[in-house]
Design an enzyme around this catalytic site. Structure first.
Site, PDB file in Angstrom:
ATOM      1  N   GLY A  10      10.236  -3.358  25.685  1.00 31.60           N
ATOM      2  CA  GLY A  10       9.172  -2.486  25.194  1.00 31.60           C
ATOM      3  C   GLY A  10       7.888  -3.283  25.089  1.00 31.60           C
ATOM      4  N   GLY A  15       4.971  -4.962  21.157  1.00 34.06           N
ATOM      5  CA  GLY A  15       5.987  -5.691  21.917  1.00 34.06           C
ATOM      6  C   GLY A  15       5.395  -6.818  22.747  1.00 34.06           C
ATOM      7  N   SER A 129       5.867  -6.771   9.764  1.00 35.29           N
ATOM      8  CA  SER A 129       4.589  -6.319   9.221  1.00 35.29           C
ATOM      9  C   SER A 129       3.470  -7.265   9.628  1.00 35.29           C
ATOM     10  CB  SER A 129       4.648  -6.230   7.695  1.00 35.29           C
ATOM     11  OG  SER A 129       3.383  -5.833   7.183  1.00 35.29           O
ATOM     12  N   LYS A 183      11.264  -3.200   4.372  1.00 31.34           N
ATOM     13  CA  LYS A 183      10.021  -2.911   5.093  1.00 31.34           C
ATOM     14  C   LYS A 183       9.472  -1.535   4.684  1.00 31.34           C
ATOM     15  CE  LYS A 183       6.760  -3.270   8.267  1.00 31.34           C
ATOM     16  NZ  LYS A 183       6.323  -1.939   8.637  1.00 31.34           N
ATOM     17  N   HIS A 186       7.840  -1.987   1.401  1.00 37.03           N
ATOM     18  CA  HIS A 186       6.566  -2.679   1.663  1.00 37.03           C
ATOM     19  C   HIS A 186       5.492  -1.667   2.057  1.00 37.03           C
ATOM     20  CE1 HIS A 186       3.699  -4.154   4.688  1.00 37.03           C
ATOM     21  NE2 HIS A 186       3.719  -5.322   4.074  1.00 37.03           N
ATOM     22  N   ASN A 187       5.833  -0.771   2.973  1.00 35.90           N
ATOM     23  CA  ASN A 187       4.853   0.213   3.428  1.00 35.90           C
ATOM     24  C   ASN A 187       4.482   1.195   2.327  1.00 35.90           C
ATOM     25  OD1 ASN A 187       5.323  -1.106   5.861  1.00 35.90           O
ATOM     26  ND2 ASN A 187       5.238   0.771   7.054  1.00 35.90           N
ATOM     27  N   GLU A 190       2.054  -0.483   0.271  1.00 34.84           N
ATOM     28  CA  GLU A 190       0.812  -0.502   1.065  1.00 34.84           C
ATOM     29  C   GLU A 190       0.039   0.806   0.889  1.00 34.84           C
ATOM     30  OE1 GLU A 190       0.141   0.035   5.757  1.00 34.84           O
ATOM     31  OE2 GLU A 190       1.365  -1.718   5.228  1.00 34.84           O
ATOM     32  N   ARG A 445      17.266  22.287 -21.484  1.00 41.61           N
ATOM     33  CA  ARG A 445      18.346  22.376 -20.486  1.00 41.61           C
ATOM     34  C   ARG A 445      19.644  22.867 -21.145  1.00 41.61           C
ATOM     35  NH1 ARG A 445      20.165  17.852 -17.980  1.00 41.61           N
ATOM     36  NH2 ARG A 445      20.495  18.916 -16.011  1.00 41.61           N
ATOM     37  N   HIS A 451      23.715  22.386 -20.584  1.00 41.91           N
ATOM     38  CA  HIS A 451      23.820  21.087 -19.932  1.00 41.91           C
ATOM     39  C   HIS A 451      24.185  19.959 -20.885  1.00 41.91           C
ATOM     40  CE1 HIS A 451      22.598  22.428 -15.985  1.00 41.91           C
ATOM     41  NE2 HIS A 451      21.569  23.073 -16.508  1.00 41.91           N
TER      42      HIS A 451
END
Length: 480
Positions: A10, A15, A129, A183, A186-187, A190, A445, A451
């Site tokens: 790629g 790449g 990254s 990752k 991480h994003n 970001e 609830r 509940h």
């Protein structure tokens, strides 16, 4: 045929840049392959110094690699990745290594690793990254996969990773999908970081009337201190850029609709599944969604807003915004690491949190000065229940919280949207509260759905007979 120790499949920008990075490092010989051979020819022609080993077929590609064969896939996530994996399974042998360096959803990586492992071939999901520049000069790399694959892959990845304080920004994150999970987080961080910086810019511009160029100077100054980071640095560059055709600041002619490639959404969806509040990240994702709804925004333009505006001394206001930004950034990282801890527990990964902070110090988009402080915090207390409670960050909150509150309240009074600043402060206050209104929610609830609830004064699970005589009974089971 020449024997390469690593191959890249790629040859789009990421790449080809990674292939060039690999070829420039001593000890590496790089095989290259692209579905369209024209891209391979272009790369060969433009970079003859790289001495790539080019192939026209998958069989040739496999034959050009020394064993264990190692191939880095840099193609479109999804069906494209699966198609390349299928081709490689036909020409690779047990012990060989397939690395997916794209932004794959970590659950897809778990699925692929399990399927490929049955053939005896190693599959590694590696988060990378740093964008195009990082790919060429040194990214931050987050590989998962087997221990066996790391033996071969580790030295190769260390050769091309960014270096921070003498250490390569790569570590074996954990097995199967751990690399792509980290990752993804991480994003997500970001997304929050970018939104917080954008809110800081908006506050200063609306609150002081300063121009983008003047605000660029402020960000440049901020980047010399505790906020030093790649994103602060490039923000100053973007704000300083003038548009050649209109003579206006470029930021004023860019359409105010922010795009998204999905990793921020994945972070929020995954955090919801794990039961981890990542409100700063979520609001950053939602802010992009809101920006991309022009018809709604146009229709709402006539809605009433406040009559007052942020007022006061420019210098003190700008310092308040700086401190609020610092505090909110800490919350974004704290929430992100909470998600990493929960993901590791859910999927059985042994993720070293301090090592993750280390490899984010260089190459990656969220690289920042205070990442060292995160590494130190987890070194001092590996069982830290929330990053924001580490002594260094407690000191940060002590120093910043008054300014943070002034900024958020002033923004609300002036009608300036600060979703990430505001939600981060609300999370902080919720985290430190000695008692939350969740008691009332659980009572509601129990009223409408039986509940049940627990009590603060004795063991057991209870239910009030709301439609009966309202006596309390101890419940054997709970539907929660």
């Amino acid at each position: 045929m020449a024997q390469a120790n690593i191959g890249v499949i790629g040859l789009a920008v990421m790449g080809s840049n990674l292939a060039r990075n690999l070829a420039s490092r001593e000890g590496n010989s790089v095989a290259i392959f692209n579905r369209s051979y024209q891209k391979t020819e272009t790369l060969l022609a433009e970079h003859p110094e790289a001495e790539f080993v080019a192939s026209k077929t998958y069989a040739e590609f496999a034959a050009s690699l020394s064993t264990p064969r190692t191939a880095l896939i840099m193609v479109q996530a999804g069906k494209g990745t699966d198609a390349v994996i299928d081709e490689l399974l036909g020409v690779f042998e047990p012990g060989d290594i397939i690395v997916d360096g794209g932004n794959a959803l970590f659950t897809d990586t778990i699925r692929r690793e399990k399927a490929v492992r049955e053939t005896g071939i190693n599959f590694v999901g590696a988060g990378i990254s740093g964008g195009e520049e990082g790919a060429l000069l040194g990214p931050s790399i987050m590989p998962g996969g087997s221990d066996e694959s790391w033996v071969t892959l580790g030295p190769i990845l260390k050769s091309i990773a960014a270096v921070a304080e003498g250490e390569p920004c790569v570590t074996h994150v954990g097995h199967d999908g751990a690399g792509h999970f980290v990752k993804m987080i991480h994003n997500g961080i970001e997304y929050a970081d970018m939104q917080l910086i954008a809110e800081a810019y908006d506050l200063i511009r609306r609150g002081t009337g300063k121009t983008p160029t003047e605000i660029s100077d402020i960000f440049t100054e901020w980047n010399k201190g505790e906020l030093e980071s790649y994103l602060i640095e490039i923000t100053a560059e973007v704000l300083r850029q003038m548009d050649a055709s209109t003579g206006r600041p470029l930021v004023d002619v860019i359409l105010d609709q922010a795009g998204s490639k999905g990793t921020g959404v994945w972070t929020v969806q995954t955090a919801l599944d794990l039961g981890i509040p990542v409100s700063g990240i979520a609001e950053a994702v939602f802010a992009r969604s809101l920006s991309s709804k022009p018809a709604q925004r146009e229709a709402a333009a006539s809605l009433p807003g406040p009559s007052s505006q942020v007022a006061g001394d420019d210098e003190s206001f700008i310092e308040d915004v700086r401190l609020a930004l610092y505090a909110s950034k800490v919350i974004a990282y704290s929430q992100g690491f909470d998600a990493i801890v929960a993901g590791a527990e859910q999927y059985g990964w042994n993720i070293e949190k301090g090592e993750i902070a280390k490899i984010w110090r260089g190459g990656c988009i969220i690289r920042a000065r205070f990442l060292n402080r995160i590494t130190e915090a987890y070194a001092e207390n590996p069982g830290l229940v929330a990053l924001v409670t580490a002594p260094f960050f407690v000191d940060v909150m002590t120093k910043t919280q008054d300014a943070w509150r002034r900024v958020v309240s002033g923004a609300a009074q002036s009608g300036i949207p600060t979703p990430a600043f505001s939600s981060s402060l609300a999370y902080y206050d919720g985290l430190r509260a000695d008692r939350l209104p969740a008691a009332l929610v659980q009572g509601q609830r129990d009223f409408f759905g039986a509940h049940t609830y627990k009590r603060i004064d004795k063991e057991g699970t209870f239910h009030t007979l709301w439609s009966g005589d309202r006596t309390e009974i101890e419940s054997v089971g709970s539907s929660h």
